[in-house]
Design an enzyme around this catalytic site. Structure first.
Site, PDB file in Angstrom:
ATOM      1  N   HIS A   1      35.815  20.204  30.262  1.00 38.41           N
ATOM      2  CA  HIS A   1      35.879  21.018  29.039  1.00 38.41           C
ATOM      3  C   HIS A   1      37.198  21.770  28.916  1.00 38.41           C
ATOM      4  O   HIS A   1      37.401  22.527  27.972  1.00 38.41           O
ATOM      5  CB  HIS A   1      34.714  21.999  28.984  1.00 38.41           C
ATOM      6  CG  HIS A   1      34.868  23.250  29.810  1.00 38.41           C
ATOM      7  ND1 HIS A   1      35.303  23.254  31.106  1.00 38.41           N
ATOM      8  CD2 HIS A   1      34.627  24.555  29.500  1.00 38.41           C
ATOM      9  CE1 HIS A   1      35.317  24.488  31.571  1.00 38.41           C
ATOM     10  NE2 HIS A   1      34.923  25.307  30.615  1.00 38.41           N
TER      11      HIS A   1
ATOM     12  N   CYS B   1      28.680  27.391  23.633  1.00 33.09           N
ATOM     13  CA  CYS B   1      30.131  27.578  23.581  1.00 33.09           C
ATOM     14  C   CYS B   1      30.793  26.205  23.500  1.00 33.09           C
ATOM     15  O   CYS B   1      30.347  25.250  24.136  1.00 33.09           O
ATOM     16  CB  CYS B   1      30.606  28.316  24.825  1.00 33.09           C
ATOM     17  SG  CYS B   1      32.348  28.725  24.797  1.00 33.09           S
TER      18      CYS B   1
END
Length: 393
Positions: free
Chosen positions: A322, A78
């Site tokens: 992130h 991801c």
């Protein structure tokens, strides 16, 4: 912000870039990981750290000759992709809803998939390796083929953004779709079964691991690398479609060359050299931030996002956050906020405004400005973005 060494009395230290104390459950997770015999030097926690499964989301774990499948997670690979266009904000006037509808028509979201396998998905060379993947996914070839070029659900999104100079950017967040999830589950179960057979006394069953030079490790490493490549290619396919929509709407179909293109993972593992030794680095909700790396740190669907360049901070294993990180769980967000709150917090953004995405409301996330302030020693900001269109999974 410099890191803080947490007082957890563990085998290796835990260094944290967060500006808050860990809660009891978060402390337990950090302690469990830092006690494992193969964890190298220290564990690094990013500013957006929060509860995960087995290991904290926002943790960077370097290991010697071992990997923890659940620490990588189920959405293998991801990550984010972004590109800078040559267009300006005034060219978007009167076209936001049309562009959003075009995106939703061209890129499947949620549980949807492409009706046919896209040509740019068919041409991916790694399909040749599919038969070498885990036996538990061998019936998934057609579905994996159709899902390449699709967004998925949850916190995945596509956005049209403006930077501080009113230049238009395209940004998206997605991973390895169903095939990555299934591969991860197969290997997590395999690791747990091995731990049970060996009578291993793990602090958490989700920290079951594979040891290098075993068939199980080799199989997982092969499938992990394949799924990470799938995730990157999935973002490339979607971004190419996204780019064509913008070219059609803003330039009559004339193609443009991106001024900057970034494509980075934030749920993955990689073999790297740190402190003069070869180690496996698992970034669970973290982005690699070497001096040569560009990264993407998104806020929520109503907040700013940042294109960054790494500073190569050794203590963080050359990593950064992130995103903003969740402040509230999805269930708590749904119980805390109303549809009116969502409409208010996404004012000025062309997006869905219904109860189906209340769990993604900006108020469910940490303030992105604070997260960025905490990692000034990890990255420098290249561009600050604010979305004007958001398509959620």
């Amino acid at each position: 912000m410099p890191y803080e060494a947490l007082p957890l009395s563990t085998r290796v230290p835990v260094l944290s870039w967060a500006n808050h104390d860990l809660g009891p459950e978060e402390s337990r997770m950090a302690r469990n990981v830092a006690q494992l015999p193969f964890v190298f030097k220290h564990v690094a926690l990013m500013p957006d750290v929060h509860l995960g499964k087995g290991a904290l989301v926002g943790s960077v774990i370097a290991t010697k000759d071992a990997l923890i499948p659940a620490a990588v997670g189920v959405d293998i690979g991801c990550g984010m992709a972004a590109l800078q266009t040559p267009y300006s904000a005034n060219q978007l006037e009167g076209k936001l809803k049309r562009i959003r509808l075009d995106i939703e028509a061209a890129i499947p979201v949620g549980f949807q998939e492409n009706k046919e396998v896209a040509k740019d998905a068919q041409n991916w060379q790694q399909w040749d390796d599919f038969k070498q993947l885990h036996a538990g996914v061998q019936d998934q070839y057609k579905k994996a083929s159709r899902q390449m070029g699709s967004l998925g659900g949850g916190n995945h999104f596509l956005e049209v953004c403006l930077d501080s100079e009113d230049k238009v950017w395209l940004m998206l967040h997605s991973g390895s779709r169903g095939i990555g999830n299934l591969l991860a589950q197969c290997h997590i179960n395999s690791a747990k079964n091995l731990a049970r057979l060996a009578g291993s006394s793990l602090p958490d069953p989700d920290l079951a691991y594979f040891v290098k030079n075993t068939p199980e490790f080799a199989a997982y490493w092969h499938d992990l690398c394949w799924a990470q490549d799938y995730a990157r290619r999935n973002r490339e396919v979607m971004m190419a479609r996204f780019k064509k929509i913008i070219e059609k709407q803003l330039a009559g179909g004339k193609p443009f060359k991106p001024k900057l293109l970034v494509n980075c993972h934030h749920n993955y593992a990689e073999e790297e050299s740190h402190y003069g030794e070869s180690v496996f680095v698992t970034r669970k909700g973290a982005v690699r931030a070497r001096e040569t790396d560009y990264g993407i740190i998104p806020g929520s669907m109503g907040a700013k996002s940042f294109i960054v360049k790494g500073k190569g901070n050794a203590e963080s294993y050359c990593s950064c956050s992130h995103g903003a990180g969740r402040l509230l769980s999805r269930t708590k967000a749904k119980n805390t906020f109303s549809l009116d709150d969502l409409i208010q917090q996404t004012a000025g953004v062309e997006c869905r405004k219904d109860e189906g995405i209340i769990d993604e409301i900006p108020g469910a996330y940490k303030p992105i400005e604070q997260v960025m302030a905490n990692q000034a020693d990890l990255v420098e900001i290249v561009a600050t973005l604010k979305q004007v269109i958001c398509v959620k999974g």
